[in-house]
Each structure stands twice: as structure tokens, then as C-alpha cells.
Design a protein around this motif. Structure first.
Motif, mmCIF file in Angstrom:
data_model
loop_
_atom_site.group_PDB
_atom_site.id
_atom_site.type_symbol
_atom_site.label_atom_id
_atom_site.label_comp_id
_atom_site.label_asym_id
_atom_site.label_seq_id
_atom_site.Cartn_x
_atom_site.Cartn_y
_atom_site.Cartn_z
ATOM 1 N N ALA A 12 -17.485 11.833 -66.273
ATOM 2 C CA ALA A 12 -18.538 11.858 -65.250
ATOM 3 C C ALA A 12 -19.132 13.252 -65.057
ATOM 4 O O ALA A 12 -20.158 13.390 -64.412
ATOM 5 N N ARG A 51 -8.877 13.837 -58.750
ATOM 6 C CA ARG A 51 -10.263 13.373 -58.887
ATOM 7 C C ARG A 51 -11.153 13.918 -57.779
ATOM 8 O O ARG A 51 -12.289 14.316 -58.018
ATOM 9 N N GLY A 68 -20.949 5.693 -54.340
ATOM 10 C CA GLY A 68 -20.603 6.627 -55.412
ATOM 11 C C GLY A 68 -20.281 8.005 -54.873
ATOM 12 O O GLY A 68 -19.625 8.142 -53.831
ATOM 13 N N SER A 109 -12.443 9.401 -53.435
ATOM 14 C CA SER A 109 -11.893 8.242 -54.143
ATOM 15 C C SER A 109 -11.036 7.399 -53.210
ATOM 16 O O SER A 109 -10.287 7.941 -52.385
ATOM 17 N N ASP A 152 -22.831 10.788 -55.667
ATOM 18 C CA ASP A 152 -24.080 11.564 -55.623
ATOM 19 C C ASP A 152 -25.257 10.675 -55.254
ATOM 20 O O ASP A 152 -26.388 10.967 -55.613
ATOM 21 N N ILE A 153 -24.981 9.586 -54.576
ATOM 22 C CA ILE A 153 -26.077 8.637 -54.304
ATOM 23 C C ILE A 153 -27.053 9.214 -53.275
ATOM 24 O O ILE A 153 -28.266 9.208 -53.488
ATOM 25 N N ASP A 204 -14.321 15.959 -58.746
ATOM 26 C CA ASP A 204 -15.612 15.400 -58.325
ATOM 27 C C ASP A 204 -16.360 16.357 -57.390
ATOM 28 O O ASP A 204 -17.585 16.416 -57.418
ATOM 29 N N ARG A 223 -17.373 19.902 -59.695
ATOM 30 C CA ARG A 223 -18.095 19.946 -60.978
ATOM 31 C C ARG A 223 -19.471 20.573 -60.751
ATOM 32 O O ARG A 223 -19.992 20.581 -59.634
ATOM 33 N N VAL A 269 -11.740 9.454 -66.138
ATOM 34 C CA VAL A 269 -13.133 9.215 -65.741
ATOM 35 C C VAL A 269 -13.849 10.472 -65.240
ATOM 36 O O VAL A 269 -15.047 10.665 -65.515
ATOM 37 N N LYS A 282 -15.084 2.858 -49.772
ATOM 38 C CA LYS A 282 -16.543 2.813 -49.922
ATOM 39 C C LYS A 282 -17.019 1.490 -50.493
ATOM 40 O O LYS A 282 -17.959 0.902 -50.005
ATOM 41 N N ARG A 305 -24.560 11.732 -66.908
ATOM 42 C CA ARG A 305 -25.116 11.572 -65.556
ATOM 43 C C ARG A 305 -26.602 11.219 -65.623
ATOM 44 O O ARG A 305 -27.086 10.388 -64.862
HETATM 45 O O1 DC Z 1 -15.860 5.120 -57.199
HETATM 46 P P1 DC Z 1 -14.818 5.216 -58.323
HETATM 47 O O2 DC Z 1 -13.526 5.838 -57.874
HETATM 48 O O3 DC Z 1 -14.621 3.919 -59.017
HETATM 49 O O4 DC Z 1 -15.485 6.227 -59.367
HETATM 50 C C1 DC Z 1 -14.823 6.591 -60.541
HETATM 51 C C2 DC Z 1 -15.212 7.994 -60.934
HETATM 52 O O5 DC Z 1 -16.587 8.035 -61.324
HETATM 53 C C3 DC Z 1 -15.059 9.062 -59.855
HETATM 54 O O6 DC Z 1 -13.823 9.730 -59.950
HETATM 55 C C4 DC Z 1 -16.196 10.015 -60.109
HETATM 56 C C5 DC Z 1 -17.197 9.243 -60.903
HETATM 57 N N1 DC Z 1 -18.404 8.937 -60.153
HETATM 58 C C6 DC Z 1 -19.392 9.890 -60.143
HETATM 59 O O7 DC Z 1 -19.215 10.976 -60.679
HETATM 60 N N2 DC Z 1 -20.586 9.618 -59.546
HETATM 61 C C7 DC Z 1 -20.780 8.454 -58.931
HETATM 62 N N3 DC Z 1 -21.963 8.201 -58.367
HETATM 63 C C8 DC Z 1 -19.769 7.476 -58.914
HETATM 64 C C9 DC Z 1 -18.569 7.759 -59.518
#
Ligand code: DC
Length: 229
Positions: free
Chosen positions: A107, A184, A133, A13, A135-136, A188, A191, A103, A17, A113
């Protein structure tokens, strides 16, 4: 004709990015998609509809209601890509600390998802896309030609996020923001469903000591190498 590629930018976070992804997309004349905005939009919806708070979380209700929700993007008058919820532009509502605090809980839901990844893949089906993101590179576009994993020191990230929030007149203190980022990052990365990971074929970009211009030049050169190879 120029080769079109997909560029996946993942990372912790507030490590810059989105800024990188946006600027890189603009240099390449590609589409930019902020996938985090989609999870934030759903979180905003959940808060507004009393589906989540510090004391309760009506997860199944949210999953049911999600069916009626249309999450997308629209270009505003400044050509900025803004997140929409049922065709309402809610871009200026999704960055609050309240949304940030909930969030990760939203998420981590499998059904959430699934819905988001489906939309993200549709948005990227013609390539010429930069998406950022968590998991892209691992899940959304595992075949992306260029994958970057962006990281930076936690205090540097906290200061950047504080400045960003201050510029939006959102008042928060250093410790509050740092705590949210650490929490976070942990949620993240730990999970069950699509955690944030650094995939093997990702290039690591630690920008703690880089300006955003320096970082952009590095990423742009990497992209050009892929486009021209
Ligand atoms: O990029 P960001 O901080 O605005 O994203 C907010 C939240 O969304 C982040 O804490 C985790 C989730 N997220 C995710 O699980 N998968 C993604 N591809 C993008 C964000």
C-alpha cells in the motif's frame, strides 16, 4: 429529490470502520466500498505469484503486472459487496494474517495508490457512497460532505480482530494480532504517500466504549444532518 452525499470513514486498523461503513451505507441505501480490500487483493496476488515474501519483494515486477489486473467489486447472493481480481471473487482469501503482514508494504507504493485511487474515485463519482480506508477524507474524496475518523483502544481493537478471525476459523493469538495492528498503524501513519492522517474537517469517533449500534446511531445522525442541511 434527496441530496446525495459522499461519506469518508478513515482510521486505524481493526477499529470497526468497515462494520460502521457497511451498516451506515445500508441504512442510507448507499454503496459501500471497502478500500482496504483493494490493497489486500493486490497483496494476495503478489503472495500467490511469488512476488513478495519475508525474504524478497519484486516490487517493479508487481508494478508491471498490475497493469493486467482488474480489481473491482461484485454483489454475492447475500447482497454482500465482495472484492474481485480479474472477475474472481477472492473476498474470503484476503483477511489472512499473511496478507495482513504484507499489505502495508504494497500500500505504500506510489503506482499502486494511483491505480487504486483512480478506481475509488470512479466508484464514487455519483456520490451516495460510504468508503472506508486510510486516505479517503484526505486524498480520495477531499470534498466528502461527511468525514469520520474512527479510533479505539489497541486492546479493544485486538480483541475485536481476534474474534473476527476466530469466526472465520483462522487461528492466531492475541499478541500476534496486536503486534500486526501496531506495526500496520505505524507504517500506515508514517508512509510518504497518503499517510493515515486525521484531516481537520473530520469528526473523531472513539468507539472503545461504544457498542456498534451506538456508534451507528451517532454516524447516522451526523449523515442525516449533512443530507438535510
Ligand atoms: O482496512 P484494512 O485493514 O483492511 O486495510 C488493509 C491495509 O490497506 C492497511 O493496513 C493499509 C492499506 N490501506 C491503505 O493504505 N489505504 C486505504 N485507503 C485503505 C487501506
Amino acid at each position: 429529490m434527496k441530496t446525495l452525499i459522499s461519506i469518508a470513514i478513515d482510521g486505524f486498523s481493526a477499529c470497526g470502520k468497515s462494520t460502521l461503513a457497511k451498516d451506515l451505507a445500508s441504512m442510507l441505501d448507499y454503496n459501500y466500498i471497502d478500500s482496504g480490500a483493494m490493497y489486500r487483493a493486490l497483496t494476495y496476488f503478489a503472495i500467490k505469484n511469488n512476488l513478495i515474501s519475508a525474504n524478497f519483494f519484486h516490487k517493479n515486477l508487481l508494478i508491471n503486472k498490475m497493469e493486467e489486473l482488474d480489481i473491482g467489486f461484485v454483489l454475492d447472493e447475500n447482497d454482500k459487496n465482495c472484492i474481485t481480481l480479474n472477475n474472481n471473487n477472492i473476498e474470503d482469501k484476503i483477511r489472512s494474517i499473511e496478507v495482513s503482514n504484507f499489505v502495508s508494504k504494497i500500500a505504500e507504493i506510489h503506482e499502486v495508490r494511483e491505480k487504486m485511487v483512480k478506481i475509488q474515485r470512479e466508484l464514487g463519482e455519483n456520490k451516495a457512497i460510504v468508503m472506508d480506508g486510510r486516505d479517503i477524507g484526505s486524498v480520495v474524496f477531499p470534498d466528502a460532505e461527511l468525514k469520520l475518523f474512527v479510533t479505539a483502544d489497541i486492546d479493544v481493537r485486538t480483541k475485536r480482530r481476534l474474534l473476527e478471525l476466530k469466526n472465520k476459523n483462522i487461528v492466531v493469538n492475541f499478541e500476534e494480532v496486536k503486534k500486526n495492528l501496531i506495526e500496520r498503524d505505524f507504517l500506515d501513519s508514517h508512509r510518504k504517500d497518503s499517510p493515515l492522517i486525521q484531516v481537520e474537517d473530520a469528526i473523531v469517533l472513539d468507539n472503545s466504549n461504544l457498542t456498534k449500534e451506538e456508534q451507528l446511531i451517532i454516524a447516522h445522525n451526523l449523515a442525516l444532518n449533512k443530507i438535510n442541511s
